[in-house]
Design a protein around this motif. Structure first.
Motif, short mmCIF file in Angstrom:
data_model
loop_
_atom_site.label_atom_id
_atom_site.label_comp_id
_atom_site.label_asym_id
_atom_site.label_seq_id
_atom_site.Cartn_x
_atom_site.Cartn_y
_atom_site.Cartn_z
N SER A 61 0.82 -1.21 0.00
CA SER A 61 0.00 0.00 0.00
C SER A 61 0.86 1.26 0.00
CB SER A 61 -0.93 0.01 1.22
OG SER A 61 -1.69 1.20 1.27
N VAL A 62 1.88 1.26 0.85
CA VAL A 62 2.75 2.43 0.92
C VAL A 62 3.63 2.52 -0.32
CG1 VAL A 62 4.61 3.51 2.24
CG2 VAL A 62 2.71 2.46 3.43
N SER A 63 4.02 1.37 -0.88
CA SER A 63 4.82 1.40 -2.11
C SER A 63 4.07 2.08 -3.24
CB SER A 63 5.19 -0.03 -2.53
OG SER A 63 6.02 -0.64 -1.58
N ALA A 64 2.75 1.86 -3.28
CA ALA A 64 1.94 2.52 -4.30
C ALA A 64 1.99 4.04 -4.11
CB ALA A 64 0.50 2.03 -4.23
N GLY A 65 1.84 4.50 -2.86
CA GLY A 65 1.90 5.93 -2.59
C GLY A 65 3.29 6.49 -2.79
N ALA A 66 4.29 5.76 -2.30
CA ALA A 66 5.67 6.22 -2.47
C ALA A 66 6.07 6.24 -3.94
CB ALA A 66 6.61 5.32 -1.67
N GLY A 67 5.57 5.27 -4.70
CA GLY A 67 5.86 5.26 -6.13
C GLY A 67 5.29 6.47 -6.84
N LEU A 68 4.11 6.90 -6.40
CA LEU A 68 3.53 8.11 -6.98
C LEU A 68 4.42 9.30 -6.71
CD1 LEU A 68 -0.21 7.57 -5.95
CD2 LEU A 68 0.74 7.43 -8.25
N GLY A 69 5.00 9.38 -5.50
CA GLY A 69 5.90 10.48 -5.20
C GLY A 69 7.23 10.35 -5.92
N PHE A 114 9.85 9.23 3.59
CA PHE A 114 9.23 9.14 4.91
C PHE A 114 7.94 8.33 4.89
CE2 PHE A 114 12.01 12.79 5.81
CZ PHE A 114 12.55 12.36 7.02
N MET A 115 7.29 8.20 3.72
CA MET A 115 6.16 7.29 3.63
C MET A 115 6.62 5.86 3.88
SD MET A 115 3.63 8.65 0.57
CE MET A 115 2.36 7.43 0.95
N LEU A 116 7.74 5.48 3.29
CA LEU A 116 8.25 4.12 3.48
C LEU A 116 8.75 3.92 4.91
CD1 LEU A 116 10.18 3.62 0.12
CD2 LEU A 116 8.13 2.39 0.85
N VAL A 121 7.11 16.14 6.22
CA VAL A 121 6.04 16.03 7.22
C VAL A 121 4.83 15.34 6.62
CG1 VAL A 121 4.47 17.34 8.70
CG2 VAL A 121 6.85 18.05 8.49
N LEU A 122 4.50 15.71 5.39
CA LEU A 122 3.37 15.07 4.71
C LEU A 122 3.62 13.58 4.53
CD1 LEU A 122 0.66 16.04 3.40
CD2 LEU A 122 1.86 16.04 1.21
N GLY A 123 4.87 13.20 4.24
CA GLY A 123 5.20 11.79 4.06
C GLY A 123 5.01 11.00 5.34
N THR A 181 -0.91 6.60 7.68
CA THR A 181 -2.32 6.32 7.42
C THR A 181 -2.51 5.33 6.29
OG1 THR A 181 -2.36 8.32 6.03
CG2 THR A 181 -3.11 8.54 8.29
N PHE A 182 -1.80 5.51 5.18
CA PHE A 182 -1.98 4.61 4.05
C PHE A 182 -1.45 3.21 4.33
CE2 PHE A 182 -2.27 8.38 0.98
CZ PHE A 182 -3.64 8.27 0.90
#
Length: 469
Positions: free
Chosen positions: A126-134, A303-305, A354-356, A362-363
């Protein structure tokens, strides 16, 4: 290979925000029109997620994964050879189908991995999908700066083709695992039409006029189509999405948070990357290149990862509801920080980090809430609907950012005028408000449904234990 396929699909699908000014310049269109090169990919991801999720429930999962990656590869070829804006949008739409592969990867992980590793891997995917977008933002900016738009999209085609070969070599066949369900084609068409009507209305409301018959008609059509789709899903024997699962408070709150956070995330990403590229002659912005605009989002992905890996310890200490709420508030803090402090480029990097932290927490937590509350056979379908909700939020955020910025332009207000500083700060404050709303949803929705009536409790258990029809 599942993580690779998720990252590659997400990175390629996000070849958008830093390139919007370049698309506008190369194809001689306005920024709001160029924004569709990002929005259409997110829209395709939202529409394809439940279809691919349903196709992947059962013996066709490997074939669906390979087919999805083949479509992404073809989209890269079309986008790289585009001679006009419409051809580019077709290619970007095909690339966006890759976002629908995330629920398939999650369902595969649930079936193929030992039980102890399932939850951490689903969180990582799930986070990889969001981190990949970034991560796609700096990569696309670097490629476009070196090779132009065609080079960036062509590189995407090569990478997705390599991912296709890797998945074909490693991911095991799921043949023999049950009988395939019939695909709900009617539901898929209704959902796609509803999303298109709603997003076109949101994206073009400022240019066409919010009170114009066209916008009112599109909004009404979108609402009506969503209502028809919901009724059709509840009545059909093999629905695209099991909407009755939303009666479970964990699933409802998780999907509601995903929608609102998705809107906030893409409002910030679209607004921030355009802000840092704004020429200093306007009294704000940094006149940065597409490469620098993409680099601003590196802290987001990093930071998402990192924050996702800390999720088990946080949940053990504070509980899932508190972690979700806190993550949403941290994301709101990042939005508010850049809305107030945006005089130096380093402040954009701080906002991104901070956003990450907030979004990574959450994600990573949301899919676990859903998976624990549903039957194993419904994983692909439920994760498909989760992706629909999340990518619908992404699409709405992208379109809403374009709408707000188009309503706050300098000069005569036409396409020749660029967005004002006030327009960018308004985008950030709206995104912060959405994050606070998500925090309220995370905190209050589960509490409100914590003591279901006996009949409701039995119904929820029945859904959890009943075989799929």
């Amino acid at each position: 290979m599942l993580v690779l396929a998720t990252l590659v699909s997400s990175i390629i699908s996000s070849f958008g925000a830093p390139l919007i000014p370049t698309v506008a310049r190369d194809f001689h269109v306005s920024l709001s029109t160029a924004q569709w090169s990002l929005t259409v990919a997110l829209l395709a991801g939202a529409a394809s997620s439940p279809v691919l999720g349903r196709l992947g429930d059962g013996p066709r999962r490997r074939a669906t994964l390979l087919g999805g990656l083949a479509v992404v590869t073809a989209g890269g070829v079309v986008a790289a050879s585009a001679s006009g804006m419409w051809m580019l949008l077709v290619g970007r739409g095909l690339q966006g189908v890759g976002l629908g592969l995330v629920p398939l990867a999650m369902a595969t992980a649930r079936d193929e991995l030992p039980q102890a590793k399932v939850a951490p891997m689903i969180a990582l995917l799930s986070v990889s999908a969001g981190a990949g977008l970034g991560a796609g933002y700096p990569i696309s900016g670097l490629l476009a700066d070196a090779w132009g738009l065609a080079g960036a999209y062509g590189f995407g085609a090569v990478v997705s083709g390599l991912a296709l070969l890797c998945v074909a070599a490693v991911i095991p066949s799921s043949a023999g695992r049950g009988t395939p369900d019939r695909l709900d084609r009617t539901g898929a068409v209704l959902l796609a039409l509803a999303l298109v009507a709603a997003l076109v209305a949101v994206a073009e409301g400022t240019r066409w006029g919010w009170g114009s018959p066209a916008i009112i008609g599109l909004l009404a059509a979108g609402a009506a189509l969503f209502a028809i789709w919901a009724v059709q899903q509840l009545r059909t024997r093999n629905p695209l999405v099991q909407l009755r699962l939303l009666r479970h408070p964990s699933v409802l709150s998780a999907d509601a948070c995903a929608l609102v956070l998705g809107i906030a995330m893409y409002m910030v990403l679209s607004g921030a990357t355009e802000f840092v590229q704004s020429p200093r002659s306007g009294g704000f912005g940094f006149g940065a290149s597409a490469v620098v605009a993409g680099l601003v989002l590196i802290p987001l992905s990093f930071f998402m990862l990192i924050s996702s890996r800390a999720l088990p310890a946080l949940v053990a200490r504070a509980g899932i509801r508190a972690v979700l709420t806190l993550g949403c508030l941290v994301a709101a803090l990042g939005c508010g920080f850049f809305a107030v402090f945006h005089g130096a480029l380093w402040e954009a990097f701080v906002m991104s980090g901070v956003l990450g932290v907030g979004l990574g927490t959450t994600f990573a937590a949301i899919p676990g809430l859903i998976v624990q509350a549903i039957p194993a056979r419904e994983t692909g379908s439920a994760m498909g609907f989760y992706q629909v909700v999340r990518f619908t939020g992404f699409s709405l955020g992208s379109a809403l950012a374009a709408t707000v910025l188009a309503a706050h332009v300098s000069g005569d207000g036409g396409d020749s005028g660029g967005p004002t500083e006030g327009g960018y700060t308004l985008v950030l404050w709206i995104a912060a408000a959405f994050c606070v709303t998500a925090a309220a949803l995370a905190w209050f929705l589960p509490a409100r449904a914590a003591r279901p009536a006996p009949a409701e409790h039995q119904h929820a258990d029945g859904i959890r234990d009943a075989p799929h029809r």
